[in-house]
Design an enzyme around this catalytic site. Sequence first.
Site, PDB file in Angstrom:
ATOM      1  N   CYS A  82       0.977  -0.918  -0.521  1.00 20.85           N
ATOM      2  CA  CYS A  82       0.174   0.137  -0.185  1.00 20.85           C
ATOM      3  C   CYS A  82       1.254   1.248  -0.297  1.00 20.85           C
ATOM      4  O   CYS A  82       1.582   1.589   0.855  1.00 20.85           O
ATOM      5  CB  CYS A  82      -0.950   0.057   1.431  1.00 20.85           C
ATOM      6  SG  CYS A  82      -2.097   1.318   1.484  1.00 20.85           S
ATOM      7  N   CYS A 200      -0.521   3.764  -6.852  1.00  8.53           N
ATOM      8  CA  CYS A 200      -1.821   2.882  -5.552  1.00  8.53           C
ATOM      9  C   CYS A 200      -1.625   1.572  -5.798  1.00  8.53           C
ATOM     10  O   CYS A 200      -1.915   1.562  -7.258  1.00  8.53           O
ATOM     11  CB  CYS A 200      -3.373   4.104  -5.747  1.00  8.53           C
ATOM     12  SG  CYS A 200      -4.436   3.162  -4.569  1.00  8.53           S
TER      13      CYS A 200
HETATM   14  N1  DGL Z   1      -3.933   0.969  -1.761  1.00  8.87           N
HETATM   15  C1  DGL Z   1      -3.146   1.727  -1.389  1.00  8.87           C
HETATM   16  C2  DGL Z   1      -2.158   2.240  -1.654  1.00  8.87           C
HETATM   17  O1  DGL Z   1      -1.678   1.213  -2.958  1.00  8.87           O
HETATM   18  C3  DGL Z   1      -4.498   3.022  -1.038  1.00  8.87           C
HETATM   19  C4  DGL Z   1      -5.625   2.610  -0.973  1.00  8.87           C
HETATM   20  C5  DGL Z   1      -6.500   3.515   0.406  1.00  8.87           C
HETATM   21  O2  DGL Z   1      -6.988   4.629  -0.190  1.00  8.87           O
HETATM   22  O3  DGL Z   1      -6.860   2.675   1.173  1.00  8.87           O
HETATM   23  O4  DGL Z   1      -2.495   3.509  -1.622  1.00  8.87           O
END
Ligand code: DGL
Length: 291
Positions: A82, A200
């Site tokens: 993430c 993301c």
């Molecule tokens: N998958 C996450 C990232 O790579 C974020 C998603 C969220 O906002 O929860 O930033």
Amino acid sequence: MDSMGEVRSSDTTILVFDSGVGGLSVAQSILLRLPGIRIVYVADDAAFPYGTKSEAVLKKRILDVILPLQASSQADLVVIACNTASTIILPDLRTRLTIPVVGVVPAIKPAATLSQTRHIGLLATPATINRTYTDQLLNDFAADCRVVRVGSSRLVELAESYLRDDKVDLEALRQIILPFFMSEEAPESSAGLDVIVLGCTHFPLLRQQLAQVAPYPVSWIDSGDAIASRVEQVLGGQNLLPQMQDLKTHHLVFTGNADLSEPFKKHLMGLGFTRFNWTQNYLAFSPSIDQ
Ligand code: DGL
């Protein structure tokens, strides 16, 4: 999880963490490179989305969720799949764990290397877009590029619902990426934007659909393969690369009430999770989120 022992295994195990299903895009890259690895996938969907929460709230929350699960799973390595979490938690996590921690950051360096026109886009959560960490990356690796930043939590939600019910609102996707293509330069001009960073981990799940609604073809770059290669390197350095390439039974832990719908099962199969156990509502063990 009823029994904390349930997630233990003698196989090389890595814990892959995200706020939701986004980290599955990273897990897919890891499984393609290391088919014999066992994954404990942790989605903190009870606190989803991360991209709109403060650093202080997220720091506490991420440690509260990961530390007990790492202990119970006895994972050999943790991947923070993430971007939003990685930009704030890696130093803290590394001081608290004795195993390696691999993080993910927006693929700005490869994007800048690839861009012919020196005009790139960064598509991420609002939090990642505004982090000083991101400013630093852009400064270090893309100082000679014109960069358009677009922060979208809506796109994170669209990726979540795509995995859960197979539906995508293409018009919504088109609107989200529109700012990248608003520049005065024609696409064929030498100054048109030619690379977009998917900053993301949710966004590669919608790569095909994003490409479909873009007004002209661009390269879409994410960090999945780079993370998989780093995981292989670190496990290799510890003599922990899986010897057998037989497919393992993975474990998916969701802190919220996510349902395992038929489309979700199908997507999980496609992403490499052919056999898995499933735990939802892990809140019995994880503390509530402060808003
Ligand atoms: N998958 C996450 C990232 O790579 C974020 C998603 C969220 O906002 O929860 O930033």
